[in-house]
Write a protein that holds these residues in place. Structure first.
Motif, PDB file in Angstrom:
ATOM      1  N   UNK A  13       0.740  -1.139  -0.089  1.00 53.34           N
ATOM      2  CA  UNK A  13      -0.002   0.085  -0.009  1.00 53.34           C
ATOM      3  C   UNK A  13       0.731   1.284   0.095  1.00 53.34           C
ATOM      4  N   UNK A  14       1.891   1.152   0.709  1.00 54.80           N
ATOM      5  CA  UNK A  14       2.622   2.483   0.946  1.00 54.80           C
ATOM      6  C   UNK A  14       4.000   2.823  -0.043  1.00 54.80           C
ATOM      7  N   UNK A  15       4.373   1.522  -0.262  1.00 55.68           N
ATOM      8  CA  UNK A  15       5.643   1.620  -1.057  1.00 55.68           C
ATOM      9  C   UNK A  15       5.507   0.903  -2.544  1.00 55.68           C
ATOM     10  N   UNK A  16       4.570   0.071  -2.695  1.00 62.06           N
ATOM     11  CA  UNK A  16       4.288  -0.348  -4.111  1.00 62.06           C
ATOM     12  C   UNK A  16       5.170  -1.733  -4.126  1.00 62.06           C
ATOM     13  N   UNK A  17       5.524  -2.182  -2.991  1.00 60.58           N
ATOM     14  CA  UNK A  17       6.519  -3.568  -3.153  1.00 60.58           C
ATOM     15  C   UNK A  17       5.450  -4.716  -2.995  1.00 60.58           C
TER      16      UNK A  17
END
Lengths: 169, 411
Positions: free
Chosen positions: A122-126
């Motif tokens: 959600x926050x880093x796109x990993x």
């Protein structure tokens, strides 16, 4: 692994086991508080499994994404493991480049990794290969960006007073 | 709903190949008085039996981790207030200790014991809220109205120490902003003397109450191994029979000087979670009493901070009359004090579990990255497994007994 061994012995046990990973473990460093193992992405799942099953680090305290803009290995995951019987914590870092953002999931080792990995997505796109339900968790489903990346502005971009230079970087 | 497998017992009810039963989809939340916070659970029900739960969280997400990257270190305390707001002093102290670990600050014993007192008061307040709400959800309104007065008294103490009741922003990196007043000490002593009787009253109302036990025993159970796999910590893990307590396993803030019991349960059900918290409150009272005794024995009666002028604002009259304090005042307010490069993970035993701060500093004015290990964010994902196959009313009780705090869950 025996329950109570002194810290130096515990660290040695970890180092001995890490030798089996050869050059996939790129470094073992002593940070301010914990021993930190740097591992290449292709070996991270095996290493975490060995940590859990052989060295007694059976508790996944937390795992989170990282972003280091401008570095070759731009993204990273940090895992904090805990051996509760021995009272031993360890940090495992695994860096990757911006065009190879897929990690193996550890939800098969710890069900608790489910939401932690969703948070990293959600926050880093990993991305996490094999994750049962990889979708956004705290942000809305159609949010257009990965907000914890450093290039995502926190403030209103028209503001002049929150320049990065004022924050010492 | 399509993914729900039909239970075996349905086969018996097939009439002429037709399935006469229907599933119900029920939205429990996002805003519902029984969820005590903003969580949505989409339940798939067969009558009153829960088959499947889909959780949605994030309704009050405020991006604390991102905000922290743009705030001087001492301003982050206010963010931690708003995580588990039932026990904000523990969060405040956890953050101060994380910074002290990074900076290598050692505190005088007096400061640490004062912190222990405040953290244990916060734990009691947190557990009072959780346990009285279990009673409330089981139909016993009395504790919620009467035991809550102790929480009010604890908030009075906070108010006397720092001026705020809920979002306390208490203490500073390196110590306290000011000494406790005489009134604060008096109130702390009063609560140590009077609370045990109040807790006994609370016990006598619910602990062996037949109706309460019928409702809570074997409601929402989870085994120790499963709880560990799901990352449980705090009273919920201890109720499942694992004696893990950060205060004992990684003692911080001089907890090693105190003598206390870590209560554990056996079956990890709602009743065990309730009893573990009840017992912990009594232990907390005992810890506060020990801290008061230790403070009496200390020869040091005045120190309220370590020698860290770069982190604690100097007294105002000095700022106006002397040069050094003026410089420090300016530097602190502008966030210009030096921070080493490094990483630390520090955890404290919060009201509902291991509250961890993973701080990465690159020497800048703000953290490079601050990851918050919020205990209820991690264990709340076990909720569907815990309520599966149970009754809807048990799901409500299970949720309140897990002590899920929306502010911390969504950070």
């Amino acid at each position: 692994m025996p329950g109570f061994v002194v810290k130096a012995e515990r660290d040695q046990l970890v180092k001995d086991r890490m030798a089996a990973f050869g050059e996939k473990v790129t470094a073992i460093s002593q940070e301010a508080d914990l021993v930190c193992i740097h591992v290449k992405k292709e070996a991270v799942h095996d290493l975490l499994k060995a940590m859990r099953d052989e060295l007694g680090f059976a508790f996944l305290t937390t795992c989170c994404g990282m972003h280091f803009p401008g570095e070759a290995q731009e993204f990273g995951m940090v895992y904090h493991l805990h051996n509760m019987r021995a009272g031993h914590r360890i940090r495992i870092k695994c860096r990757t480049t911006a065009n190879d953002l897929e990690y193996p999931t550890v939800t098969d080792l710890w069900p608790t990794a489910n939401w932690m990995e969703r948070e990293a997505w959600d926050f880093f796109g990993i991305k996490f290969k094999g994750h049962p339900n990889l979708k956004r968790i705290l942000n809305m489903e159609d949010f257009p960006a990965f907000p914890m990346r450093k290039d995502y502005p926190l403030e209103d971009p028209t503001r002049q007073d929150k320049d990065d230079r004022y924050f010492g970087r | 709903m399509s993914k729900v497998e039909k239970p075996d017992y349905w086969q018996k009810d097939l009439v002429q190949g037709r399935d006469l039963r229907e599933l119900t989809t029920l939205n429990l939340g996002p805003t519902h008085p029984a969820t005590h916070g903003i969580f949505q659970n989409v339940l798939t029900l067969d009558g009153e039996i829960i088959l499947e739960t889909e959780q949605t969280i994030g309704y009050i997400h405020r991006a604390f981790e991102k905000l922290a990257e743009r705030r001087p270190f001492y301003q982050i305390t206010t963010l931690t207030d708003r995580m588990n707001y039932c026990s904000s002093p523990i969060n405040n102290m956890g953050w101060h200790m994380t910074m002290e670990k990074l900076l290598g600050i050692e505190l005088p014993k007096r400061v640490e014991y004062m912190r222990v007192i405040v953290m244990e008061l916060a734990r009691i307040a947190d557990h009072i809220i959780c346990n009285t709400i279990i009673g409330q959800d089981a139909g016993a309104t009395t504790p919620f109205l009467y035991v809550y007065q102790w929480r009010e008294k604890i908030y009075d103490i906070y108010e006397e120490i720092c001026g705020a009741r809920l979002t306390t922003n208490m203490g500073r990196i390196g110590g306290w902003e000011r000494d406790f007043s005489e009134l604060a000490w008096k109130r702390i002593r009063n609560i140590v003397d009077e609370l045990p009787a109040g807790l006994k009253e609370f016990d006598s109302m619910l602990l062996r109450n037949r109706i309460f036990m019928d409702r809570t025993v074997n409601c929402g159970p989870i085994g120790g191994e499963r709880a560990l796999a799901y990352g449980f910590t705090g009273p919920n893990l201890r109720a499942a029979g694992v004696d893990y307590d950060v205060r004992v396993s990684d003692p911080y803030c001089s907890y090693q000087d105190f003598d206390f019991i870590v209560p554990i349960g056996t079956s990890g059900d709602t009743y065990d979670r309730f009893t573990v918290r009840q017992q912990e409150m009594k232990e907390s009272v005992s810890i506060i009493r020990q801290a008061l005794e230790k403070l009496d024995k200390l020869s040091d009666k005045t120190s309220i901070r370590a020698d860290v002028p770069e982190w604690v604002l100097p007294p105002k009259e000095d700022v106006y009359s002397a040069m050094e304090p003026l410089i420090w005042h300016f530097k602190i307010v502008m966030g210009e004090t030096e921070v080493p490069v490094g990483e630390v993970y520090h955890c404290v035993e919060g009201g509902n579990g291991e509250l961890g701060f993973y701080l990465v500093s690159d020497g800048g004015r703000t953290p490079f990255r601050l990851h918050l290990r919020r205990p209820c964010y991690i264990y709340y994902q076990a909720y569907p497994e815990m309520i599966k196959g149970g009754m809807l009313s048990d799901a409500i009780l299970t949720m309140s007994s897990m002590n899920v705090i929306a502010g911390e869950l969504d950070a």
